[in-house]
Design an enzyme around this catalytic site. Structure first.
Site, PDB file in Angstrom:
ATOM      1  N   GLU A  13      16.735 -18.544  -8.376  1.00  0.00           N
ATOM      2  CA  GLU A  13      16.383 -17.166  -8.695  1.00  0.00           C
ATOM      3  C   GLU A  13      15.757 -17.086 -10.104  1.00  0.00           C
ATOM      4  O   GLU A  13      14.778 -16.366 -10.320  1.00  0.00           O
ATOM      5  CB  GLU A  13      17.631 -16.270  -8.584  1.00  0.00           C
ATOM      6  CG  GLU A  13      17.446 -14.820  -8.987  1.00  0.00           C
ATOM      7  CD  GLU A  13      16.319 -14.091  -8.253  1.00  0.00           C
ATOM      8  OE1 GLU A  13      15.815 -14.576  -7.236  1.00  0.00           O
ATOM      9  OE2 GLU A  13      15.920 -13.022  -8.755  1.00  0.00           O
ATOM     10  N   GLU A  21       7.093 -15.413 -11.314  1.00  0.00           N
ATOM     11  CA  GLU A  21       6.402 -14.225 -10.825  1.00  0.00           C
ATOM     12  C   GLU A  21       5.931 -13.281 -11.927  1.00  0.00           C
ATOM     13  O   GLU A  21       4.953 -12.583 -11.754  1.00  0.00           O
ATOM     14  CB  GLU A  21       7.239 -13.463  -9.787  1.00  0.00           C
ATOM     15  CG  GLU A  21       8.494 -12.805 -10.306  1.00  0.00           C
ATOM     16  CD  GLU A  21       9.262 -12.083  -9.194  1.00  0.00           C
ATOM     17  OE1 GLU A  21      10.487 -12.123  -9.206  1.00  0.00           O
ATOM     18  OE2 GLU A  21       8.626 -11.488  -8.320  1.00  0.00           O
ATOM     19  N   HIS A  71      15.944 -38.117  -7.200  1.00  0.00           N
ATOM     20  CA  HIS A  71      15.226 -38.348  -5.948  1.00  0.00           C
ATOM     21  C   HIS A  71      13.772 -37.910  -6.057  1.00  0.00           C
ATOM     22  O   HIS A  71      13.106 -37.748  -5.037  1.00  0.00           O
ATOM     23  CB  HIS A  71      15.932 -37.615  -4.803  1.00  0.00           C
ATOM     24  CG  HIS A  71      17.335 -38.096  -4.617  1.00  0.00           C
ATOM     25  ND1 HIS A  71      17.633 -39.286  -4.014  1.00  0.00           N
ATOM     26  CD2 HIS A  71      18.513 -37.560  -5.022  1.00  0.00           C
ATOM     27  CE1 HIS A  71      18.955 -39.465  -4.033  1.00  0.00           C
ATOM     28  NE2 HIS A  71      19.497 -38.425  -4.643  1.00  0.00           N
ATOM     29  N   LYS A  97       5.723  -4.640  -4.266  1.00  0.00           N
ATOM     30  CA  LYS A  97       7.171  -4.456  -4.292  1.00  0.00           C
ATOM     31  C   LYS A  97       7.803  -4.592  -2.916  1.00  0.00           C
ATOM     32  O   LYS A  97       8.812  -5.238  -2.751  1.00  0.00           O
ATOM     33  CB  LYS A  97       7.505  -3.087  -4.894  1.00  0.00           C
ATOM     34  CG  LYS A  97       8.992  -2.808  -4.997  1.00  0.00           C
ATOM     35  CD  LYS A  97       9.669  -3.737  -5.989  1.00  0.00           C
ATOM     36  CE  LYS A  97      11.158  -3.520  -6.085  1.00  0.00           C
ATOM     37  NZ  LYS A  97      11.817  -4.664  -6.757  1.00  0.00           N
ATOM     38  N   TRP A 111      -3.369  -2.501  -1.174  1.00  0.00           N
ATOM     39  CA  TRP A 111      -3.098  -3.879  -1.570  1.00  0.00           C
ATOM     40  C   TRP A 111      -3.856  -4.726  -0.559  1.00  0.00           C
ATOM     41  O   TRP A 111      -3.529  -4.731   0.622  1.00  0.00           O
ATOM     42  CB  TRP A 111      -1.594  -4.135  -1.522  1.00  0.00           C
ATOM     43  CG  TRP A 111      -1.169  -5.453  -2.057  1.00  0.00           C
ATOM     44  CD1 TRP A 111      -0.917  -5.763  -3.364  1.00  0.00           C
ATOM     45  CD2 TRP A 111      -0.909  -6.647  -1.317  1.00  0.00           C
ATOM     46  NE1 TRP A 111      -0.527  -7.078  -3.477  1.00  0.00           N
ATOM     47  CE2 TRP A 111      -0.518  -7.649  -2.239  1.00  0.00           C
ATOM     48  CE3 TRP A 111      -0.980  -6.994   0.037  1.00  0.00           C
ATOM     49  CZ2 TRP A 111      -0.199  -8.947  -1.858  1.00  0.00           C
ATOM     50  CZ3 TRP A 111      -0.660  -8.289   0.425  1.00  0.00           C
ATOM     51  CH2 TRP A 111      -0.271  -9.249  -0.526  1.00  0.00           C
ATOM     52  N   ASN A 151      -1.416   1.943   6.144  1.00  0.00           N
ATOM     53  CA  ASN A 151      -0.632   0.797   5.652  1.00  0.00           C
ATOM     54  C   ASN A 151      -0.335  -0.088   6.854  1.00  0.00           C
ATOM     55  O   ASN A 151      -0.029   0.428   7.926  1.00  0.00           O
ATOM     56  CB  ASN A 151       0.709   1.254   5.076  1.00  0.00           C
ATOM     57  CG  ASN A 151       0.561   1.997   3.773  1.00  0.00           C
ATOM     58  OD1 ASN A 151      -0.527   2.072   3.224  1.00  0.00           O
ATOM     59  ND2 ASN A 151       1.656   2.543   3.276  1.00  0.00           N
ATOM     60  N   GLY A 152      -0.372  -1.395   6.651  1.00  0.00           N
ATOM     61  CA  GLY A 152      -0.060  -2.303   7.750  1.00  0.00           C
ATOM     62  C   GLY A 152      -1.273  -3.128   8.125  1.00  0.00           C
ATOM     63  O   GLY A 152      -2.260  -3.187   7.385  1.00  0.00           O
ATOM     64  N   LYS A 185      11.997 -15.711 -10.994  1.00  0.00           N
ATOM     65  CA  LYS A 185      11.741 -14.626 -11.950  1.00  0.00           C
ATOM     66  C   LYS A 185      10.694 -15.053 -12.956  1.00  0.00           C
ATOM     67  O   LYS A 185       9.761 -14.329 -13.273  1.00  0.00           O
ATOM     68  CB  LYS A 185      13.058 -14.287 -12.661  1.00  0.00           C
ATOM     69  CG  LYS A 185      13.544 -12.915 -12.784  1.00  0.00           C
ATOM     70  CD  LYS A 185      13.467 -11.942 -11.660  1.00  0.00           C
ATOM     71  CE  LYS A 185      13.369 -12.408 -10.275  1.00  0.00           C
ATOM     72  NZ  LYS A 185      13.496 -11.574  -9.179  1.00  0.00           N
ATOM     73  N   ARG A 243       4.594  -0.295  -6.336  1.00  0.00           N
ATOM     74  CA  ARG A 243       4.638  -1.119  -5.134  1.00  0.00           C
ATOM     75  C   ARG A 243       3.538  -2.170  -5.119  1.00  0.00           C
ATOM     76  O   ARG A 243       3.531  -3.044  -4.276  1.00  0.00           O
ATOM     77  CB  ARG A 243       4.536  -0.238  -3.891  1.00  0.00           C
ATOM     78  CG  ARG A 243       5.584   0.847  -3.873  1.00  0.00           C
ATOM     79  CD  ARG A 243       5.538   1.621  -2.605  1.00  0.00           C
ATOM     80  NE  ARG A 243       6.202   0.895  -1.549  1.00  0.00           N
ATOM     81  CZ  ARG A 243       7.466   1.078  -1.189  1.00  0.00           C
ATOM     82  NH1 ARG A 243       8.183   1.961  -1.809  1.00  0.00           N
ATOM     83  NH2 ARG A 243       8.000   0.386  -0.231  1.00  0.00           N
ATOM     84  N   CYS A 251       0.822  -1.209   0.000  1.00  0.00           N
ATOM     85  CA  CYS A 251       0.000   0.000   0.000  1.00  0.00           C
ATOM     86  C   CYS A 251       0.864   1.270   0.000  1.00  0.00           C
ATOM     87  O   CYS A 251       1.982   1.244   0.504  1.00  0.00           O
ATOM     88  CB  CYS A 251      -0.855   0.049   1.250  1.00  0.00           C
ATOM     89  SG  CYS A 251      -1.784  -1.437   1.543  1.00  0.00           S
TER      90      CYS A 251
HETATM   91  C1  F6R Z   1      11.259 -11.203  -6.338  1.00  0.00           C
HETATM   92  C2  F6R Z   1      11.211 -10.165  -5.338  1.00  0.00           C
HETATM   93  C3  F6R Z   1      10.935 -10.540  -3.938  1.00  0.00           C
HETATM   94  C4  F6R Z   1      11.819  -9.719  -2.986  1.00  0.00           C
HETATM   95  C5  F6R Z   1      11.413  -9.992  -1.535  1.00  0.00           C
HETATM   96  C6  F6R Z   1      12.310  -9.290  -0.559  1.00  0.00           C
HETATM   97  O1  F6R Z   1      11.602 -10.692  -7.576  1.00  0.00           O
HETATM   98  O2  F6R Z   1      11.366  -9.015  -5.638  1.00  0.00           O
HETATM   99  O3  F6R Z   1      11.089 -11.899  -3.722  1.00  0.00           O
HETATM  100  O4  F6R Z   1      13.142 -10.064  -3.209  1.00  0.00           O
HETATM  101  O5  F6R Z   1      10.098  -9.567  -1.339  1.00  0.00           O
HETATM  102  O6  F6R Z   1      12.272  -7.914  -0.737  1.00  0.00           O
HETATM  103  P1  F6R Z   1      13.348  -6.962  -0.099  1.00  0.00           P
HETATM  104  O7  F6R Z   1      14.644  -7.255  -0.769  1.00  0.00           O
HETATM  105  O8  F6R Z   1      12.852  -5.586  -0.390  1.00  0.00           O
HETATM  106  O9  F6R Z   1      13.394  -7.271   1.358  1.00  0.00           O
END
Ligand code: F6R
Length: 608
Positions: A483, A490, A506, A603, A75, A99-100, A487, A27, A2
């Site tokens: 990773e 998501e 396994h 984000k 959000w 927010n929260g 990517k 975000r 949010c």
């Molecule tokens: C994936 C992604 C998330 C963040 C995770 C941690 O692409 O962006 O998995 O890496 O939410 O976020 P930070 O680094 O801001 O603590």
């Protein structure tokens, strides 16, 4: 997650609120709203489900010249995305954006007699609670907010206004960031300093447990216990150019392509190829303290966690006397984990606001373990609460999917490992190849991105309609595979999972069929032949394999090969990750998805 904005000054409040909310769009959100007030206190409340563009069209029909107001992007946590659940919430005289999460909102709701709730949100309950103390303006708004917050359990960043006193905004935080922008004859509020750019560069970052009463020419801060706080005005370091697309179709591609430069910023002044030493000032540990370190705990979520896993492999390679444990913050915060003496914790977070990572930081500090932040967002909560830190300095990362932060987080942690190894007297012959490769990485990253941008676009066309993918790697290529799979899933919503090659037999080998493709990372090195045997096992079962390798003589009959020619050996997985980033990006574009704001994601994850 949010976003919050607020304005009080001489200009049109709607204009700032909308432009500020647009800056916070990245975000992640699903509804939005603004409330503005004219001088007599008459409020205009406009909310919508969906995008800011929808809010803008509604506002065009409700154009006001009001000079104060608050706005929000939501959000959803409690209650579906809808207009009625969108903020600001109005109860009696009170307008609130939040927010929260208010954890005890049900109890509070039961105690609030005489209120009829319109939404399903915890935030509306907080608005009612404040209203119950405000008593139609009998008490100052700030006092009413303090009384209410004393009863609240949970996390919040809030901005509150009343139609009885439209010249004042009350803001408070506990666990959700809030910044106050100090302008000339105007004061601005935002949950992220990027919303303030272009208006002011002077900002006050509110701390947890603080409440501020702001008007156009004043900011008064206190703790919830009424102790006065002297406001520290700081310069916002980000500039406008850094938060614009700069000719790219998406922020994600811009951020992938920025990596040569962003990594240079991470390395600047820290890697010396004259004495082959790494110099990190930020962690603030003396040579003696570094020498004593026996154990590292690396804490993060998602991509930050993967960066930690990758760094751990490297650190263990060159520092034999050290053990490294990499943990997922949301799990670790509830484990009864004992951290041995002579440990240091690395707290990894791009945003510096991730709720679970922050909670771990606080738990770890209670055990007296030194905490070092590997953070990007300057002035963020984690950056301010760690004992020392190394900013990765990659600039704003706007796209929800993290790319440039991963590369720099991993390298920054390897550099921290190198400083420990140097202090422990590990032979320079062992450390020098790592330092030399780190120094060369920005140039090599540039070459790989330039060479493979177009080919990956073409290759993505071929694979975009698969429903499943398996990413495979061993050793340092394993976290890289994790990773890569994250990517892809998501942003393209393809079900992608990563396995260590050795795990295939396994269980996961049973999956191989025509619905899957396999993305195999094959860096040259000690385990290359073993990984190749694993690929052969996949091929023997009809797998559709894309191989990414830096091996010169590669002749496996895979479906596609991405052959990287580079002098980088140890750190080749970092280059391979660029291929995975481009591949995921072009698949998502090919599927027509919103790559910068993938569905359901935010984000900065400021709630648990
Ligand atoms: C994936 C992604 C998330 C963040 C995770 C941690 O692409 O962006 O998995 O890496 O939410 O976020 P930070 O680094 O801001 O603590």
């Amino acid at each position: 997650m949010c976003g919050i904005v607020g304005y009080v000054g001489d200009k049109n409040a709607q204009d700032f609120l909308v432009s500020g909310l647009k800056r916070l769009e990245y975000r992640g959100y699903d509804s939005a709203g603004v409330a503005t007030f004219d001088e007599s206190g008459k409020a205009t409340l406009v909310k919508t489900k969906g995008k800011i563009a929808d809010l803008e069209s509604k506002l065009a029909r409700e154009r006001r010249e009001d000079k104060a107001g608050i706005g929000h992007t939501r959000w959803a946590t409690h209650g579906e995305p809808s207009e009625v659940n969108a903020h600001p919430h109005q109860v009696g005289d009170i307008y609130l954006v939040h927010n929260g999460i208010i954890e005890n909102y049900k109890e509070l709701k039961d105690q609030l007699k005489g209120y009829e709730f319109k939404s399903e949100t915890d935030s509306e309950v907080l608005a009612a609670l404040i209203d119950s103390f405000y008593k139609n303006g009998e008490y100052p708004l700030t006092n009413a907010v303090v009384q209410a917050l004393k009863l609240v359990k949970g996390t919040y960043g809030i901005a509150v206004m009343s139609d009885k006193n439209p010249d004042e905004i009350v803001v408070a935080r506990a666990g959700s960031p809030l910044v106050i922008g100090v302008g000339h004859g105007e004061t601005l509020i935002a949950s992220d300093a990027s919303a303030l750019l272009g208006h002011t560069k002077q900002a006050i970052y509110l701390n947890d447990g603080e409440i501020a009463t702001v008007s156009k020419n004043s900011v008064e801060i206190k703790t919830l216990n009424a102790e006065p706080v002297s406001a520290k005005v700081e310069e916002i370091e980000t500039n406008l150019a850094a938060i614009q697309k700069d000719g790219y179709e998406h922020f994600l591609l811009k951020e992938i392509m920025e990596q040569p430069e962003s990594l240079k910023e991470t390395l600047r002044g820290r890697v010396n190829t004259r004495d082959w030493m790494v110099h990190l000032g930020g962690p603030g540990l003396t040579e003696g303290e570094l020498r004593k370190v026996k154990h590292l705990v690396i804490v993060g979520c998602g991509t930050a966690y993967h960066a930690g896993l990758l760094a751990a492999y490297y650190i263990e390679q060159f520092t034999p006397e050290i053990t490294v444990e990499v943990v997922i913050a949301s799990e670790y915060r509830y484990r009864q984990a004992y951290i041995p003496r002579d440990s240091v914790a690395l707290i990894v977070s791009q945003s510096g606001e991730t709720a679970d990572t922050l909670a771990c930081l606080r738990e770890i500090k209670k055990q007296g373990v030194p905490t070092i932040g590997i953070v990007n967002a300057i002035g963020s909560t984690i950056a301010r609460e760690v004992d020392g830190g190394t900013y990765v300095h990659v600039g704003p990362e706007i796209s929800v999917a993290s790319t440039k932060a991963f590369t720099s987080q991993a390298v920054a942690m390897v550099m921290f490992g190198l400083t420990i190894a140097q202090a422990k007297g590990v032979r320079s012959g062992i450390l020098r190849p790592y330092i030399s490769e780190i120094a060369k990485l920005p140039e090599e990253i540039k070459r790989v991105l330039d060479e493979f941008n177009e080919p990956m676009q073409e290759m993505a066309q071929k694979y975009k309609d698969y429903d499943h993918a398996i990413y495979l790697g061993r050793d340092t290529a394993y976290p890289t595979a994790m990773e890569g799979a994250l990517k892809l899933k998501e942003i393209s919503y393809i079900d992608a999972n990563a396995y260590a090659f050795g795990e295939l037999k396994h269980g996961p080998l049973a999956l191989v069929d025509d619905r899957f493709f396999e993305f195999a990372l094959l860096p040259e090195g000690e385990l290359y032949d073993k990984a190749v045997s694993n690929v052969q096992e996949v091929l023997a079962r009809g797998g559709h394999v894309i191989a990414v390798t830096n091996k010169k003589e590669f002749d496996l009959p895979v479906e596609d090969v991405v052959k990287i020619t580079t002098s980088i050996e140890l750190m080749a997985p970092i280059l391979m990750n660029l291929i995975a980033q481009l591949f995921a990006y072009y698949i998502a574009v090919g599927k027509g998805y919103d790559v910068d704001q993938p569905r359901n994601l935010a984000k900065s994850v400021t709630v648990e």
